[in-house]
Design a protein around this motif. Structure first.
Motif, PDB file in Angstrom:
ATOM      1  N   ASP A 135       2.049  -7.814  47.681  1.00  0.00           N
ATOM      2  CA  ASP A 135       1.727  -7.184  48.967  1.00  0.00           C
ATOM      3  C   ASP A 135       0.841  -8.069  49.840  1.00  0.00           C
ATOM      4  O   ASP A 135       0.949  -8.027  51.073  1.00  0.00           O
ATOM      5  CB  ASP A 135       1.020  -5.843  48.715  1.00  0.00           C
ATOM      6  N   ALA A 143       4.409 -14.653  54.917  1.00  0.00           N
ATOM      7  CA  ALA A 143       5.712 -14.040  54.640  1.00  0.00           C
ATOM      8  C   ALA A 143       6.852 -14.924  55.130  1.00  0.00           C
ATOM      9  O   ALA A 143       7.917 -15.001  54.494  1.00  0.00           O
ATOM     10  CB  ALA A 143       5.788 -12.661  55.293  1.00  0.00           C
ATOM     11  N   GLY A 184      11.688  -8.976  50.392  1.00  0.00           N
ATOM     12  CA  GLY A 184      10.632  -8.654  49.449  1.00  0.00           C
ATOM     13  C   GLY A 184      10.634  -9.511  48.197  1.00  0.00           C
ATOM     14  O   GLY A 184       9.885  -9.205  47.250  1.00  0.00           O
ATOM     15  N   ARG A 232       3.270 -10.185  51.739  1.00  0.00           N
ATOM     16  CA  ARG A 232       4.129  -9.404  52.642  1.00  0.00           C
ATOM     17  C   ARG A 232       3.358  -8.891  53.848  1.00  0.00           C
ATOM     18  O   ARG A 232       3.926  -8.749  54.940  1.00  0.00           O
ATOM     19  CB  ARG A 232       4.752  -8.243  51.879  1.00  0.00           C
ATOM     20  N   ASP A 256       9.007 -15.534  52.042  1.00  0.00           N
ATOM     21  CA  ASP A 256      10.056 -14.514  52.097  1.00  0.00           C
ATOM     22  C   ASP A 256      10.630 -14.449  53.507  1.00  0.00           C
ATOM     23  O   ASP A 256      10.476 -13.460  54.222  1.00  0.00           O
ATOM     24  CB  ASP A 256       9.470 -13.161  51.675  1.00  0.00           C
TER      25      ASP A 256
END
Length: 319
Positions: A229, A238, A247, A232, A242
């Motif tokens: 988290d 992020a 995720g 993210r 990602d």
């Protein structure tokens, strides 16, 4: 005496002299060539221009896919790499480029101990150079009090040297070695720690600031593992780990550390290095510059090239 040519014809009875008459060179002609145009010849300027264009294209190709030149501005890799060492980086050794595959070039996987150049995850415009310590899927733990690293529960053999604490971390001077912890079997590189009167290494900084693998095992993510988290929730990070927003990690991760262990901003503080961020492997020093100057003295690149170059560093391979 006269300048006239004395020419007497042959007087052979019953024979004819069939030898052709000699024609002076200035009046000879070649049949069928009188109307042909002279061959085209490039001008000197055009030849230089074409050579320059070809050279530029080859240089751009090489810098994009084969090698890259980088400058080291910090001392996190002392004494392996010095401040203001200029390195050539092998960009194809770890596999095909995302935009171009060159199967004729030698390739291999990233190995533990490789000194790599990568885009700093928190600022992709900045290149970092560190040593690969942990590989994807491994569990790594760093004991800051003893300076020992454990990979999957086994101690990693490293040659540990002790040095005086740097009064100025930005000083271009090398670390002053004060002790040797011994060279264990199978160790392939040397790392440096500050000598401390109370402890063998300086651990106070890392006890409070390090987040990853310090005093507790840390599992290095692989491609497809869930992204935590804390990543993210950070848009900048992020985008690095990602990008597709599913995720999960977009690529395998690597744990990298500097050889100057007590003065290195590395994976212990900001996390792992994505495979997609690794530019290549540092090969050798092609130039090194000592920019230490007395206060108030200006720097001049042209002058420094002749007066401040560390000639003994040129050609040194990084290992």
């Amino acid at each position: 005496m006269t300048d006239e040519l004395n020419y007497q014809p042959h007087e052979r009875t019953g024979t004819v002299d069939a030898r052709p008459a000699v024609v002076p060179p200035e009046i000879r002609t070649v049949s069928g060539t009188t109307d042909e145009k002279p061959a085209f010849k490039k001008s000197v300027a055009r030849e230089y221009l074409e050579s320059a264009v070809v050279t530029l294209i080859m240089a751009l190709f090489g810098m994009t896919f084969i090698v890259q030149a980088v400058k080291v501005p910090t001392g996190s890799m002392k004494n392996t790499i010095w401040i203001q060492d200029h390195l050539l980086v092998n960009k194809f050794i770890f596999g095909p480029h995302d935009r171009l595959k060159v199967p004729i070039l030698p390739e291999r996987d990233i190995r533990r101990g490789d000194v790599v150049v990568f885009k700093y995850p928190q600022d992709p415009q900045t290149n970092f150079v560190k040593r690969v310590i942990g590989l994807p899927g491994e569990t790594l733990e760093y004991d800051a009090r003893t300076g020992r690293i454990y990979v999957n529960g086994q101690e990693l053999p490293e040659h540990r040297m002790y040095v005086d604490r740097e009064k100025n971390p930005e000083s271009p001077d090398p670390l002053k070695e004060t002790g040797d912890d011994g060279n264990p079997p199978n160790s392939q590189w040397t790392v440096f720690y500050y000598q401390n009167d109370e402890e063998s290494v300086d651990s106070r900084i890392y006890d409070s600031q390090a987040k990853y693998a310090v005093h507790q095992p840390y599992k290095i993510p692989v491609k497809g593992d869930p992204v935590p988290d804390e990543i993210r929730s950070d848009p900048q990070r992020a985008r690095i780990y990602d990008a597709d927003g599913d995720g999960r990690y977009d690529s395998d991760q690597y744990f990298c550390m500097g050889d100057n262990r007590d003065n290195s901003l590395d994976s212990r503080f900001w996390g792992t290095v994505p495979r997609s961020s690794i530019v290549g492997r540092a090969m050798f020093v092609y130039w090194s510059l000592d920019k230490s100057k007395p206060n108030g003295e200006d720097t001049n690149l042209f002058k420094d090239f002749f007066t401040a170059s560390r000639l003994w560093r040129i050609g040194k391979f990084i290992k």
